[in-house]
Design an enzyme around this catalytic site. Sequence first.
Site, short mmCIF file in Angstrom:
data_model
loop_
_atom_site.label_atom_id
_atom_site.label_comp_id
_atom_site.label_asym_id
_atom_site.label_seq_id
_atom_site.Cartn_x
_atom_site.Cartn_y
_atom_site.Cartn_z
N THR A 159 27.36 -1.16 -1.27
CA THR A 159 27.03 -1.87 -2.43
C THR A 159 26.80 -3.36 -2.44
OG1 THR A 159 29.23 -2.20 -3.32
CG2 THR A 159 28.30 0.11 -3.81
N HIS A 160 25.85 -3.89 -3.00
CA HIS A 160 25.48 -5.30 -3.08
C HIS A 160 25.31 -5.79 -1.48
CE1 HIS A 160 27.29 -5.49 -7.13
NE2 HIS A 160 28.19 -4.64 -6.54
N SER A 281 5.59 -8.57 20.26
CA SER A 281 5.14 -10.06 19.77
C SER A 281 4.38 -10.63 21.13
CB SER A 281 6.37 -11.06 19.50
OG SER A 281 5.72 -12.49 19.55
N LYS A 287 10.84 -9.26 21.72
CA LYS A 287 10.32 -8.45 20.45
C LYS A 287 10.12 -7.13 20.48
CE LYS A 287 10.87 -10.19 16.77
NZ LYS A 287 10.37 -11.23 16.04
N GLU A 294 7.54 -1.78 7.96
CA GLU A 294 7.23 -3.18 7.04
C GLU A 294 6.13 -2.89 6.46
OE1 GLU A 294 8.06 -7.08 9.56
OE2 GLU A 294 8.11 -5.30 11.06
N TYR A 321 -17.56 8.74 -22.76
CA TYR A 321 -17.74 8.43 -21.48
C TYR A 321 -18.29 6.73 -21.60
CZ TYR A 321 -19.53 7.21 -17.06
OH TYR A 321 -19.58 6.57 -15.67
N1 ARG Z 1 -21.55 7.23 -11.14
C1 ARG Z 1 -21.09 7.62 -12.36
C2 ARG Z 1 -19.44 7.45 -12.32
O1 ARG Z 1 -18.99 7.34 -11.57
C3 ARG Z 1 -21.53 9.06 -12.98
C4 ARG Z 1 -21.69 9.24 -14.55
C5 ARG Z 1 -22.89 8.18 -14.86
N2 ARG Z 1 -23.07 8.71 -16.13
C6 ARG Z 1 -23.81 7.81 -16.98
N3 ARG Z 1 -24.35 8.43 -18.02
N4 ARG Z 1 -24.07 6.83 -16.46
O2 ARG Z 1 -18.67 7.45 -13.63
#
Ligand code: ARG
Length: 464
Positions: A159-160, A281, A287, A294, A321
């Site tokens: 611990t520590h 190394s 080494k 790492e 979207y």
């Molecule tokens: N390349 C776009 C993406 O990766 C696909 C969808 C694009 N849709 C649009 N209406 N521009 O999200």
Amino acid sequence: MSNKTNQQWGGRFTEPTDAFVARFTASVEFDKRLYKHDIQGSIAHARMLAKVGVLTEQERDDILRGLGEIRIEIERGEFEWSIELEDVHMNIEAALTRKIGITGKKLHTGRSRNDQVATDIRLYLREETDLILDEISRLQQGLLDLAEREADTIMPGFTHLQTAQPVTFGHHLLAWFEMLSRDHERFSDCRKRINIMPLGAAALAGTTYPIDRHYTAELMEFTAPANNSLDAVSDRDFAIEFCAASSVLLMHMTRMSEELVLWTSAQFGFINLPDRFCTGSSIMPQKKNPDVPELVRGKSGRVYGHLMSLLTLMKSQPLAYNKDNQEDKEPLFDTVDTVKGCLRAFGDMVPALESRKMVMREAALRGFSTATDLADYLVRKGVAFRDAHEIVGLSVAYGIKTSQDLGEMALEELQQFSSVIDADVFEVLTLEGSVAARNHIGGTAPQQVRQAVARGRELLAGRE
Ligand code: ARG
């Protein structure tokens, strides 16, 4: 249509896209990685369209054949990707039309790239999640085998980072096993939410065609179609969750890495990593560096960074979207590659590590690691714990002054600090006595390690 503008959406445009803007907005350089899933999604979509009568069976078959050929061309490296066609979706669709003619243009009926891309990423991430789950299991399997071999090996527990109490090396390794069990659960749980199908949401509001989303979902082995079209095309929370699970996994792996790095140092010398996992190394001939742990420790940085990228990417996005979401792919892909690489390296390396039992034992003998055992012994002889703590503290101070561990002192020396100490004290002052005494579930006793290994094996068997 004017050949100056984009073929797929250029109808309402009067001038071509600026050349730089075309490159700036294109994603094909990185999203072509989704080609297999894009084709898989298109196949399911075409079959569904034929089932509900939007496509004829002939049209469906032409589309399926064309997509099959395109897949082969891509896999052979013969496919020509074009920046003008923006992304993987339009590249494949345009190739289909070149191949099978006008029928190719019907594939996109009742679909948008918005639900298409959301579906592709989920298919992709589901597949990668399954591979990652398997790799976690493989590493866990390696840990169980190693823990079983090291059930009796004694090392100092810390611990520590100061010597605390002796533990068995097997027990220590099983702590790693537990971390990975929770990581496995996190990825499995995340998979449930990945495995929901956006397709059918179209651009954002759904579509006027009589689509059968349950059928499409079934074809692609999704659990269910997404409930809400606006949500389905827009949210990337499943990718954020995946990166969160990855970050926790990497965090655990940095802890393991840190210990491996410490243990391989000349100062600890607890383990030896086979040469094939180390490098030398160019200037210091002596080494042998533990590069793999790492590097895994260092790679946590990019994975945490990707989590932050995706959280920030999604933050404040209005429905539905937005092009911002195109930026989800590179962080996600790099997270997948990094996690798989780290797991693979550890899965190969960890079972191959060799413990240096004598060095571990010597280290446990130094640092008064059985001091708590002496206190517990005194309590069993009727001394109150606080008083026992004080007595042992004085004994340790004496040990520091005379350069000896508790177990090395003569009985008379120990008795200076308490008259209840008898010859039987040496049973608890030995390392073996100390670990064996912690014989309850979750404890470090070799017997418990073996039982925990058996339970671990059952857990892994249940995953298959
Ligand atoms: N390349 C776009 C993406 O990766 C696909 C969808 C694009 N849709 C649009 N209406 N521009 O999200």
